[in-house]
Design a protein around this motif. Structure first.
Motif, PDB file in Angstrom:
ATOM      1  N   UNK A 128       0.863  -1.170   0.023  1.00 30.25           N
ATOM      2  CA  UNK A 128      -0.019  -0.073   0.072  1.00 30.25           C
ATOM      3  C   UNK A 128       1.076   1.267   0.036  1.00 30.25           C
ATOM      4  N   UNK A 129       1.991   1.271   0.735  1.00 28.28           N
ATOM      5  CA  UNK A 129       2.914   2.463   0.773  1.00 28.28           C
ATOM      6  C   UNK A 129       3.543   2.621  -0.534  1.00 28.28           C
ATOM      7  N   UNK A 130       3.862   1.597  -1.446  1.00 26.50           N
ATOM      8  CA  UNK A 130       4.206   1.937  -2.720  1.00 26.50           C
ATOM      9  C   UNK A 130       3.438   2.868  -3.471  1.00 26.50           C
ATOM     10  N   UNK A 131       2.205   2.588  -3.572  1.00 29.54           N
ATOM     11  CA  UNK A 131       1.383   3.613  -4.128  1.00 29.54           C
ATOM     12  C   UNK A 131       1.167   3.879  -5.473  1.00 29.54           C
ATOM     13  N   UNK A 185      -5.502   7.125  -4.572  1.00 25.74           N
ATOM     14  CA  UNK A 185      -4.989   7.155  -3.104  1.00 25.74           C
ATOM     15  C   UNK A 185      -6.111   7.404  -2.093  1.00 25.74           C
ATOM     16  N   UNK A 186      -7.047   8.397  -2.935  1.00 25.34           N
ATOM     17  CA  UNK A 186      -8.402   8.811  -1.961  1.00 25.34           C
ATOM     18  C   UNK A 186      -9.096   7.749  -1.272  1.00 25.34           C
ATOM     19  N   UNK A 187      -9.026   6.440  -2.053  1.00 30.27           N
ATOM     20  CA  UNK A 187      -9.575   5.535  -1.301  1.00 30.27           C
ATOM     21  C   UNK A 187      -8.478   4.203  -1.086  1.00 30.27           C
ATOM     22  N   UNK A 188      -7.331   4.572  -0.926  1.00 31.21           N
ATOM     23  CA  UNK A 188      -6.316   3.797  -0.414  1.00 31.21           C
ATOM     24  C   UNK A 188      -5.983   2.562  -1.322  1.00 31.21           C
ATOM     25  N   UNK A 201      -0.120   8.663   3.081  1.00 30.96           N
ATOM     26  CA  UNK A 201      -1.355   9.064   3.444  1.00 30.96           C
ATOM     27  C   UNK A 201      -2.430   8.136   3.477  1.00 30.96           C
ATOM     28  N   UNK A 202      -3.331   8.008   4.284  1.00 31.58           N
ATOM     29  CA  UNK A 202      -4.283   7.027   4.443  1.00 31.58           C
ATOM     30  C   UNK A 202      -5.732   7.665   4.177  1.00 31.58           C
TER      31      UNK A 202
END
Length: 417
Positions: free
Chosen positions: A17-20, A273-276, A316-317
């Motif tokens: 998830x952090x890779x984005x 990214x808005x929804x993760x 961001x989360x």
């Protein structure tokens, strides 16, 4: 920001998830025809005729180090490449399973081995797309049990010959939804040999966002926009990824000029990214393996944007704090709040700006913490704000872009107590 009733992500999922943001690469024999990755089926090309493309596959311009550097420059943190697509041709050494691979072409190279090495040099996570359907193997039609053994052994090679990898991105089960794909065996082998690898299986356009199997680590959204994940009651935390073409084809389309704009790519990244969800943006290299300059240039511009606004994108989360219209908020573990603002315009004289306006008061609701400051992330400009603690409403004055600047989506950082 952890919510009750939602399982905690396993470390590999949290890292993913952090890779984005990642690069998708669709490249294979079909690239020589320049009409997309499905041209064999859509163009009704007979199998034996299509297979002759193997004789002219040179990979002469495939320079994975340059591709990895381009991905890094774009702010991408991983690359998913088509080790084998639906036409059944493999970019890796199948070690005797089939001669329909890159080692048995004029290229005479294990292109996936080179790709993995290049990713590691640039600090990128290599991930493997692998088809599950196959237009080349006769057993796919005539003896499905034998075909599944071939598929299993193919994936086993990828699990054992290239060191630790980021994950597998499977695609094709939707072609035979009534069959038993023996996924327990396939996924169990991956868990045993590559315990840190993500397992993804594309559910296609008709079943976007569906999990499909208990071992799946990420659902897929193909094109469009991902939806927020409702993880209540899930047995494990499953993340999401949205893959998108940079034009209208996954494999190169020589006559496909329908490129998305750079603003559209930035907005897609933000929407994910808005929804993760992660954003997996595709490029289709040429027949010889080179990414087109227009695609590289577009990726560079997205990278320029990420150098300014990357921190909330990667760290961001999703937040329950809501903005108006497209505006939204992300939160980080250190308590900072990032407010993403769309549709600002350039400030300046009417004769030298386009469609002035867009600046002014922006409202966010659902914020109970005390706000101490609001500033633009790009230039540090402090912004005036008011807060109503009883209603959880934050209002701040968003100034327009300075003349000569337009970031498409601008981000304000709100420091909270």
């Amino acid at each position: 920001m952890e919510k009750a009733g939602i399982p905690a992500p396993e470390p590999r999922v949290e890292r993913f998830e952090k890779l984005g943001f990642g690069m998708f690469i669709h490249w294979g024999l079909y690239s020589q025809l320049g009409q997309g990755e499905w041209i064999q089926r859509i163009g009704n090309i007979p199998g034996p005729e299509y297979a002759k493309l193997k004789e002219t596959f040179t990979a002469s311009e495939f320079k994975p180090k340059e591709i990895a550097r381009a991905a890094k420059r774009a702010g991408m943190n991983y690359i998913t490449i088509t080790t084998r697509h639906h036409d059944g041709f493999s970019l890796y050494d199948t070690r005797g399973l089939s001669e329909y691979d890159a080692l048995h072409t004029p290229a005479k190279r294990d292109l996936i081995a080179e790709f993995v090495d290049a990713c590691r040099e640039e600090g990128l996570l290599p991930m493997f797309y692998h088809t599950t359907l196959d237009w080349y193997q006769e057993s796919y039609v005539n003896d499905f049990t034998a075909y599944l053994d071939y598929l299993y052994r193919s994936v086993e090679i990828l699990c054992t010959r290239y060191g630790p990898i980021g994950g597998f991105w499977f695609d094709g089960n939707w072609d035979k939804p009534e069959e038993d794909w023996k996924l327990d065996e396939l996924y169990g082998m991956i868990r045993r040999l590559q315990p840190e690898a993500m397992i993804v299986n594309n559910t296609g356009l008709e079943h976007r966002g569906e999990v499909g199997h208990p071992e799946i680590d990420s659902v897929t959204y193909e094109q469009g926009r991902p939806k927020p994940m409702d993880r209540r009651g899930m047995s494990k935390y499953v993340t999401a990824e949205m893959c998108e073409t940079i034009n209208d084809h996954w494999g190169i389309g020589k006559a496909d000029f329908m490129y998305k704009s750079v603003p559209a790519l930035i907005e897609s990244l933000c929407a994910c990214r808005k929804v993760g969800a992660n954003y997996l943006l595709n490029v289709g290299p040429t027949a010889e393996g080179q990414i087109l300059p227009v695609q590289t240039a577009m990726l560079e511009m997205v990278g320029d944007w990420l150098r300014i606004f990357g921190q909330p994108i990667y760290e961001g989360k999703p937040s329950d704090i809501e903005g108006e219209g497209d505006n939204f908020a992300l939160e980080t573990s250190d308590g900072k709040l990032y407010l993403f603002i769309y549709h600002l315009k350039i400030s300046g004289h009417a004769n030298v700006t386009v469609n002035g306006g867009g600046a002014g008061e922006k409202t966010f609701t659902g914020l109970q913490r005390k706000v101490e400051s609001v500033r633009w992330l790009d230039n540090g400009e402090e912004l005036s704000f008011t807060q109503d603690g009883e209603t959880g409403t934050l209002r701040f004055h968003a100034t327009g872009f300075p003349y000569g600047v337009n970031y498409v989506v601008r981000v304000a950082e709100a420091t909270t107590a």
